[in-house]
Write an enzyme that holds these catalytic residues in place. Structure first.
Site, mmCIF file in Angstrom:
data_model
loop_
_atom_site.group_PDB
_atom_site.id
_atom_site.type_symbol
_atom_site.label_atom_id
_atom_site.label_comp_id
_atom_site.label_asym_id
_atom_site.label_seq_id
_atom_site.Cartn_x
_atom_site.Cartn_y
_atom_site.Cartn_z
ATOM 1 N N GLU A 26 0.818 -1.368 0.060
ATOM 2 C CA GLU A 26 0.107 0.268 0.057
ATOM 3 C C GLU A 26 0.849 1.150 0.107
ATOM 4 O OE1 GLU A 26 -3.662 1.793 2.796
ATOM 5 O OE2 GLU A 26 -2.595 0.166 3.287
ATOM 6 N N GLU A 172 -12.214 -2.287 3.026
ATOM 7 C CA GLU A 172 -12.909 -2.033 4.113
ATOM 8 C C GLU A 172 -14.194 -0.945 4.067
ATOM 9 O OE1 GLU A 172 -9.955 -1.558 6.965
ATOM 10 O OE2 GLU A 172 -9.034 -3.460 6.685
ATOM 11 N N GLU A 291 -5.896 -9.215 3.622
ATOM 12 C CA GLU A 291 -5.116 -8.746 4.954
ATOM 13 C C GLU A 291 -5.054 -9.512 6.090
ATOM 14 O OE1 GLU A 291 -5.588 -4.329 5.636
ATOM 15 O OE2 GLU A 291 -6.297 -3.938 3.594
#
Length: 503
Positions: A26, A172, A291
């Site tokens: 990321e 998310e 994740e």
């Protein structure tokens, strides 16, 4: 401690998708800038990528990397990261309260991924953008040419399309911290439209819809049900996220969280089955655990710093120093993924470099393997083929998060093409050596060809730039095949890779 176990050739769980050993990068902290990319470093190549980091990544044989986020993606415009570098805008990243220079974008990341031998899994912004984002991004990345977006890519020096197969539909989206957070029904409808747009470009592309951010969310697992009821027929995976820690320094409870993860996977598997039955759908949806990692050593301190700092560029953030205890935990968690590989087809360690990562790299300095690198590497290299069930009979314990947890944790894979069986064995007992007797049913003539072990370290021992190999695997001893069984002794708090020739 006596352990009896049985490994049977025909007790198959299912085929392991190689993407079970994927990773995540990321635009966060120093994962990209001074992680994989640092022009001017003594190890930088002609594109600015660090050769020393690339070497450590290649040694993991990672099949795929999820990019560019994460929370970052929910306010990210991928068009900021294309075209001439000197014309790219600097933006404020709301997720991590920092500046994004956009010197690395999709085309630079594609160069790095090719150098690393890794497939790209790309995330689409469904926070501040949406359906149009999905259409344009996929066209730029995957269409051969003759259209506005594909020809723009070609004008940027990329003649051939990247043919990216995996597309994440946001990140998310249930989380109140997420830019563009949405209720489940609204997100599910948007994800359904985005998935149809992605598959409209190529029906063989795979789409990954957001599940709960973790299994402690107040909307879990109702979120999964509502989302899947909106988009089930157009998605291939639903994502799971979970991070782990041992702030209480209760080692056995820490290890028990692996059982908790198994329940999480089982619960979402049940939701998938329910929605499939309710919709009379023909397609299967699998789990993408995209994740996962240990994250607690400096989490609270760093998250407090994020709220205070004044938009730095590529700041040091969440650079956990992983210890031996964490390596044992990661070994057990990967074992659980292997045992659940009928449901979990993709899993991504979060993240890959610097930020809660198995690889660390100092700005202008060396790169090294953290303790958790090794169990991840062993599974990626040797946990291929079919997952087999292992019946284990031995002592158990109860803890706060789970009851009846086995001290002996064993996962097994059978690679019929290579003629090998790989065993990943973890003795979680704090003090007792295990005498193991594992029957190898259906594997007549099995022969031990490799045994490596991590053991004997203080639980708080770490690797670092001055002692990069302080905690690392060593040749094992004391195990052998005798009378059709694997027998021997396993030290307390030890992790073993055992490979057998069964050809």
């Amino acid at each position: 401690m006596k352990i009896r176990a049985n490994l049977h050739r025909e007790f198959r769980i299912g085929s392991i998708d190689p993407r079970l050993y994927s990773a995540f990068l990321e635009h966060m902290g120093r994962a990209i800038y001074s992680g994989i990319y640092e022009p001017g470093h003594s190890q930088a190549d002609e594109h600015g990528f660090r050769r020393d980091v690339l070497e450590l990544v290649r040694d993991l044989k990672i099949p795929a990397v999820r990019y560019p986020g994460g929370n970052f993606v929910s306010a990210y415009d991928w068009q900021d990261g294309i075209g001439p570098k000197d014309a790219r805008p600097v933006r404020l990243d709301l997720a991590w309260r920092s500046k994004e220079s956009n010197q690395v974008g999709i085309n630079e990341f594609a160069i790095w991924a090719e150098k690393a031998g890794i497939d790209m899994m790309l995330a689409i912004n469904l926070g501040t953008r949406g359906l149009q984002e999905a259409r344009e991004f996929v066209e730029y990345v995957n269409h051969p040419g003759g259209t506005a977006w594909s020809d723009l890519r070609r004008s940027h020096g990329v003649e051939e399309p990247y043919n990216v197969r995996m597309w994440c539909l946001g990140n998310e989206m249930d989380g109140p911290w997420q830019t563009g957070q949405k209720p489940a029904s609204e997100y599910g409808r948007l994800a359904n439209q985005a998935a149809k747009a992605v598959k409209g470009m190529d029906k063989t592309l795979e789409t990954i819809v957001c599940g709960s951010s973790n299994d402690q969310m107040p909307t879990y697992p109702e979120w999964e049900r509502q989302v899947l009821e909106e988009c089930y027929e157009n998605v291939d995976f639903i994502s799971l996220h979970k991070y782990f820690g041992n702030s209480s320094r209760d080692t056995l409870n820490y290890f028990g969280k692996i059982e908790e993860t198994g329940r999480y996977i089982q619960a979402i598997g049940g939701v998938i089955d329910y929605v499939k039955a309710k919709k009379r759908a023909k397609n299967d949806v699998h789990i993408c655990f995209d994740e996962w990692n240990v994250w607690y050593h400096i989490r609270e301190k760093d998250m407090e710093n994020v709220r205070k700092w004044d938009w730095p560029e590529a700041p040091a953030l969440l650079e956990e120093d992983y210890n031996f205890e964490d390596a044992l935990f990661v070994a057990g968690l990967i074992n659980e993924f292997i045992r659940r590989s009928d449901r979990v087809k993709i899993a991504c360690i979060a993240q890959l470099v610097n930020v809660i990562a198995p690889i660390r790299a100092e700005r202008g300095g060396p790169a090294w393997r953290q303790t958790i690198y090794y169990p991840y590497q062993f599974a990626s290299l040797y946990g291929r083929g079919e997952a087999l069930r292992v019946a284990v009979d031995g002592p158990t314990y109860d803890c706060r998060v789970a009851d009846d947890v086995s001290f002996m944790d064993i996962a097994a894979t059978h690679d019929s093409a290579a003629g090998t069986v790989s065993l990943f064995i973890l003795n979680r007992h704090l003090t007792d050596t295990a005498d193991i007797d594992m029957t190898l049913t259906g594997f007549a003539g099995a022969r031990l060809i490799d045994h490596r072990v991590m053991q004997g370290h203080d639980l708080r021992a770490v690797n670092g730039p001055d002692r990069p190999d302080a905690v690392s695997p060593q040749p094992g001893s004391g195990l052998g095949v005798e009378d059709g069984a694997l027998k021997g002794k396993l030290a307390p708090l030890s992790y073993h890779l055992v490979r057998l020739d069964v050809s």
